[in-house]
Design a protein around this motif. Structure first.
Motif, PDB file in Angstrom:
ATOM      1  N   ALA A   1       8.107 -93.352   4.902  1.00 37.84           N
ATOM      2  CA  ALA A   1       7.637 -94.549   5.223  1.00 37.84           C
ATOM      3  C   ALA A   1       6.276 -94.700   5.115  1.00 37.84           C
ATOM      4  N   PRO A   2       5.453 -95.388   4.428  1.00 42.07           N
ATOM      5  CA  PRO A   2       3.931 -95.621   4.445  1.00 42.07           C
ATOM      6  C   PRO A   2       3.564 -96.034   5.681  1.00 42.07           C
ATOM      7  N   LYS A   3       2.212 -95.350   6.212  1.00 37.25           N
ATOM      8  CA  LYS A   3       1.771 -95.468   7.662  1.00 37.25           C
ATOM      9  C   LYS A   3       1.458 -96.796   7.874  1.00 37.25           C
ATOM     10  N   GLU A   4       1.038 -97.470   7.070  1.00 32.18           N
ATOM     11  CA  GLU A   4       0.852 -98.906   7.133  1.00 32.18           C
ATOM     12  C   GLU A   4       1.849 -99.882   7.530  1.00 32.18           C
ATOM     13  N   LEU A   5       3.129 -99.280   7.260  1.00 32.05           N
ATOM     14  CA  LEU A   5       4.434 -99.972   7.580  1.00 32.05           C
ATOM     15  C   LEU A   5       4.813 -99.709   8.672  1.00 32.05           C
ATOM     16  N   ARG A   6       4.422 -98.745   9.442  1.00 28.02           N
ATOM     17  CA  ARG A   6       4.970 -97.999  10.713  1.00 28.02           C
ATOM     18  C   ARG A   6       4.328 -98.753  12.054  1.00 28.02           C
ATOM     19  N   ARG A   7       5.287 -99.184  12.915  1.00 25.70           N
ATOM     20  CA  ARG A   7       5.053 -99.677  13.938  1.00 25.70           C
ATOM     21  C   ARG A   7       5.620 -99.156  15.324  1.00 25.70           C
ATOM     22  N   LYS A   8       5.195 -98.887  16.418  1.00 25.43           N
ATOM     23  CA  LYS A   8       5.763 -98.743  17.508  1.00 25.43           C
ATOM     24  C   LYS A   8       5.731 -99.781  18.543  1.00 25.43           C
TER      25      LYS A   8
ATOM     26  N   ASP B   1       4.349-107.947   9.079  1.00 24.06           N
ATOM     27  CA  ASP B   1       3.531-109.110   9.375  1.00 24.06           C
ATOM     28  C   ASP B   1       4.391-109.741  10.542  1.00 24.06           C
ATOM     29  N   ARG B   2       5.860-109.908  10.489  1.00 24.71           N
ATOM     30  CA  ARG B   2       6.717-110.443  11.334  1.00 24.71           C
ATOM     31  C   ARG B   2       6.683-109.759  12.625  1.00 24.71           C
ATOM     32  N   ILE B   3       6.801-108.489  12.303  1.00 22.18           N
ATOM     33  CA  ILE B   3       6.835-107.476  13.585  1.00 22.18           C
ATOM     34  C   ILE B   3       5.451-107.502  14.154  1.00 22.18           C
ATOM     35  N   ASP B   4       4.256-107.368  13.561  1.00 18.93           N
ATOM     36  CA  ASP B   4       2.961-107.694  14.364  1.00 18.93           C
ATOM     37  C   ASP B   4       2.715-109.038  14.924  1.00 18.93           C
TER      38      ASP B   4
END
Length: 296
Positions: free
Chosen positions: A43-50, A259-262
């Motif tokens: 998974a690309p780093k820009e798509l990872r979220r914690k 974007d939705r997660i952010d």
């Protein structure tokens, strides 16, 4: 004297690479490519979220090779006694717990608890971990994709959570035509369909496309694959087969998943409260450790 079985074949397709399948010869060339594609995915780093732990979850996408050498995914029907999503078709999974060391551990633990899938990574090796998905504005869910190698495994269902277990062709999540014969009474019902629902961040009405696939078992009371489960399976199949589906995945004007997660991470009261509680817990734990050290 025992002899060690020579490790070949599927070692090229997965990590850590220590299991040999007796059904290796049944793999089609397409399946070999799919397994390579999944095993090489990061998974690309820009798509990872914690997300906060109490708002984080994982599902296990259990793939296996069918009799004709093609790939299938295990799906389950949720128990009708559950408080949420009762009777729905879903993937094994659940919320992150404190004892879980990683999101992979969460997915494996939940699959073991729900359907008895072994925790042994030699029998069920990891293929890849996808980017997270927002489910129902309530949880950030990460799909963990594994390959079930041992054909002797038998499910042990947790009746309180799982009603039944069945499989579906992985390629079927890229097509609008059914990968199996229609049941006579369903001839007028399309295998694939969608509807655009409204997401309402800050009072704005934004379309979100929800996909729906028949399972071929509707006559037995099994619901179609829908919503978040369908979205995850479309993504897994797209990575495996390296092609786009035969349909539009997103609605016109639909924001990206990240974007939705952010948005919910920074604006949704449930996520903000969960983050605040975890930060408070960490501060309290840190103060407690300092007090203990001071007494030593």
């Amino acid at each position: 004297m025992s002899t060690r079985r020579k490790s070949t074949g599927l070692l090229n397709f997965h990590r850590p690479g220590t299991w040999k399948s007796d059904d290796e010869q049944k793999l089609t060339e397409e399946t070999r490519r799919c397994l390579r594609n999944l095993a090489s995915y990061r998974a690309p780093k820009e798509l990872r979220r914690k997300a906060p732990r109490t708002r984080s979850a994982a599902v296990l996408v259990g793939l296996f090779v069918g009799r004709q050498g093609d790939l299938y995914v295990l799906l389950n029907q949720r128990s009708h006694t559950l408080r949420s999503y009762a009777g729905d078709t879903s993937l094994p999974g659940g919320k992150v717990e404190e004892k879980d060391r990683s999101i992979e551990d969460t997915a494996r633990r939940e699959a073991f608890e729900e359907i008895g899938l072994p925790l042994d990574k030699r029998k069920v090796p990891l293929l890849c971990i996808l980017e997270p998905f927002l489910i129902g504005n309530a949880s950030v869910v990460t799909p963990v994709v594994v390959l079930i190698l041992d054909p002797t495994l038998r499910p042990v269902l947790n009746g309180a959570e799982v009603e039944s277990l069945f499989s579906h062709p992985l390629k079927g999540f890229l097509d609008t035509e059914a990968p199996f014969p229609h049941e006579p009474h369903l001839n007028e019902v399309p295998y694939y369909s969608y509807n655009d629902i409204s997401w309402m961040p800050a009072g704005r009405r934004i379309p979100i496309r929800m996909h729906r696939f028949l399972t071929g078992r509707e006559a037995g009371g099994i619901k179609p694959v829908y919503g978040g489960t369908a979205a995850m399976m479309i993504r897994v199949a797209s990575i495996a087969f390296r092609r786009s589906p035969d349909f539009d995945v997103i609605a016109p004007g639909q924001p990206t998943m990240i974007d939705r997660i952010d948005y919910v991470l920074h604006n949704d009261p449930k996520f903000l409260k969960a983050k605040e509680d975890e930060e408070s817990e960490r501060r309290s734990s840190k103060r407690h450790r300092h007090r203990i050290r001071g007494k030593l």
